[in-house]
Design an enzyme around this catalytic site. Structure first.
Site, PDB file in Angstrom:
ATOM      1  N   ASP A  29       8.392  22.917  26.530  1.00  0.00           N
ATOM      2  CA  ASP A  29       8.488  24.088  25.646  1.00  0.00           C
ATOM      3  C   ASP A  29       7.178  24.879  25.654  1.00  0.00           C
ATOM      4  O   ASP A  29       6.104  24.292  25.795  1.00  0.00           O
ATOM      5  CB  ASP A  29       8.817  23.601  24.225  1.00  0.00           C
ATOM      6  N   HIS A  46       7.839  31.159  32.740  1.00  0.00           N
ATOM      7  CA  HIS A  46       8.751  30.198  33.373  1.00  0.00           C
ATOM      8  C   HIS A  46       8.271  29.838  34.789  1.00  0.00           C
ATOM      9  O   HIS A  46       8.363  28.683  35.204  1.00  0.00           O
ATOM     10  CB  HIS A  46      10.175  30.763  33.415  1.00  0.00           C
ATOM     11  N   LEU A 140      10.533   7.926  42.932  1.00  0.00           N
ATOM     12  CA  LEU A 140      10.656   8.460  41.565  1.00  0.00           C
ATOM     13  C   LEU A 140      12.013   9.119  41.452  1.00  0.00           C
ATOM     14  O   LEU A 140      12.462   9.795  42.380  1.00  0.00           O
ATOM     15  CB  LEU A 140       9.547   9.514  41.328  1.00  0.00           C
TER      16      LEU A 140
HETATM   17  C1  FPP Z   1      11.135  26.579  27.169  1.00  0.00           C
HETATM   18  O1  FPP Z   1      10.089  27.495  26.922  1.00  0.00           O
HETATM   19  C2  FPP Z   1      11.416  26.520  28.611  1.00  0.00           C
HETATM   20  C3  FPP Z   1      12.639  26.758  29.192  1.00  0.00           C
HETATM   21  C4  FPP Z   1      13.848  27.101  28.450  1.00  0.00           C
HETATM   22  C5  FPP Z   1      12.798  26.696  30.668  1.00  0.00           C
HETATM   23  C6  FPP Z   1      12.073  25.552  31.309  1.00  0.00           C
HETATM   24  C7  FPP Z   1      12.231  25.646  32.760  1.00  0.00           C
HETATM   25  C8  FPP Z   1      11.260  25.415  33.674  1.00  0.00           C
HETATM   26  C9  FPP Z   1       9.885  24.971  33.336  1.00  0.00           C
HETATM   27  C10 FPP Z   1      11.601  25.528  35.101  1.00  0.00           C
HETATM   28  C11 FPP Z   1      12.081  24.215  35.638  1.00  0.00           C
HETATM   29  C12 FPP Z   1      12.583  24.416  37.021  1.00  0.00           C
HETATM   30  C13 FPP Z   1      13.273  23.509  37.721  1.00  0.00           C
HETATM   31  C14 FPP Z   1      13.703  23.816  39.102  1.00  0.00           C
HETATM   32  C15 FPP Z   1      13.640  22.214  37.147  1.00  0.00           C
HETATM   33  P1  FPP Z   1      10.401  28.745  25.986  1.00  0.00           P
HETATM   34  O2  FPP Z   1      10.870  29.862  26.837  1.00  0.00           O
HETATM   35  O3  FPP Z   1      11.346  28.325  24.898  1.00  0.00           O
HETATM   36  O4  FPP Z   1       8.986  29.039  25.385  1.00  0.00           O
HETATM   37  P2  FPP Z   1       8.668  29.631  23.923  1.00  0.00           P
HETATM   38  O5  FPP Z   1       9.105  28.571  22.939  1.00  0.00           O
HETATM   39  O6  FPP Z   1       7.183  29.790  23.957  1.00  0.00           O
HETATM   40  O7  FPP Z   1       9.406  30.922  23.811  1.00  0.00           O
END
Ligand code: FPP
Length: 260
Positions: A29, A46, A140
């Site tokens: 997050d 992201h 893994l």
């Molecule tokens: C939450 O941060 C994050 C997500 C909803 C997306 C997480 C995805 C990735 C890190 C990419 C992973 C990729 C692969 C191929 C597995 P948020 O957007 O809710 O952040 P905020 O709370 O600060 O708004």
């Protein structure tokens, strides 16, 4: 020598009272906040999140973690602005295509959990390709939870078990926690020992609800794109200091009755 595949063991619902976590589950997050603090679009957060994940996978390999389960997209994330959802879907496809060979070379088995029917054919295909290329790897297990929800998982398991009862393949009396656990996503892996949520919130957010019954919960203010190998070490060290009692008293644990 290849490591034992955790899927071969029948001890998955047995508590792990060893000092090292076998399975780490993460809610990644804080991507959006990371980006907005830099006056960047959320998409940049992201993208940086994918890089952070890459670093954590590398570090999990050096720690010889058996399973790393990451929450990439929850069932609730469809409520985000359409543009962000589209960006995330494209990012999953490109990241998978770009990284799968390298993951394969490092012996990482990639798999996905969740309801993938709502995904585009292109994404479903990229998932299938990644799973079949890397499926036999042993170093893994990287599990990506995508369009996943803990309640969906439990409901889905109920449906499967009810169908087996209706077909006369399972007696109601045989239905126990072991059967339910095995029918859920991750049923063939040990349950998570350590849960990490970055970004400061202290919630499980419909993640692995059943599977985390005994998991140690670790929360950090660090935003996911900033979460690096040192932060993972801090979380693992915190886990090492936990005394996992699994319902027993501390005195009982000193004469340890929990199987290793
Ligand atoms: C939450 O941060 C994050 C997500 C909803 C997306 C997480 C995805 C990735 C890190 C990419 C992973 C990729 C692969 C191929 C597995 P948020 O957007 O809710 O952040 P905020 O709370 O600060 O708004």
């Amino acid at each position: 020598m290849p490591r034992q595949d955790p899927r071969d063991t029948d001890m998955n619902s047995q508590p792990n009272n060893r000092a090292e976590p076998r399975h780490i589950a993460i809610i990644m997050d804080g991507n959006g906040r990371w980006a907005s603090r830099r006056h960047l679009p959320r998409a940049a957060g992201h993208k940086a999140g994918v890089q952070a994940l890459r670093g954590i996978v590398e570090h999990a390999l050096t720690h010889r973690i058996e399973v790393l389960t990451v929450y990439a997209f929850s069932s609730e994330n469809w409520r985000r602005p359409e543009e962000e959802v589209r960006f995330l879907m494209d990012l999953f496809i490109t990241s998978l295509k770009e990284q799968v060979q390298e993951l394969h070379q490092h012996g990482v088995a990639v798999s996905f959990i969740g309801d993938h029917q709502a995904f585009s054919k292109k994404l479903q295909q990229a998932i299938t390709e990644a799973e079949s290329l890397t499926g036999n790897n042993q170093a893994l297990n990287l599990v990506v939870a995508a369009n996943y929800g803990g309640r969906w998982d439990i409901t889905n398991a109920c449906r499967k078990l009810a169908a087996r009862v209706a077909a006369g393949k399972l007696e109601i009396q045989e239905l126990d926690e072991v059967q339910v656990g095995r029918t859920l996503s991750l049923g063939h892996f040990p349950e998570p020992d350590l849960f990490i949520r970055t970004g400061g919130e202290r919630r499980i957010s419909n993640y692995l609800l059943w599977q985390m019954a005994y998991t140690e919960l670790y929360f950090t203010e660090v935003l996911w794109p900033d979460f690096n190998h040192q932060d993972l070490d801090i979380a693992i060290n915190w886990y090492r200091e936990r005394q996992r009692r699994f319902g027993q008293t501390s005195e009982q644990l000193t004469v340890s009755t929990v199987p290793d």
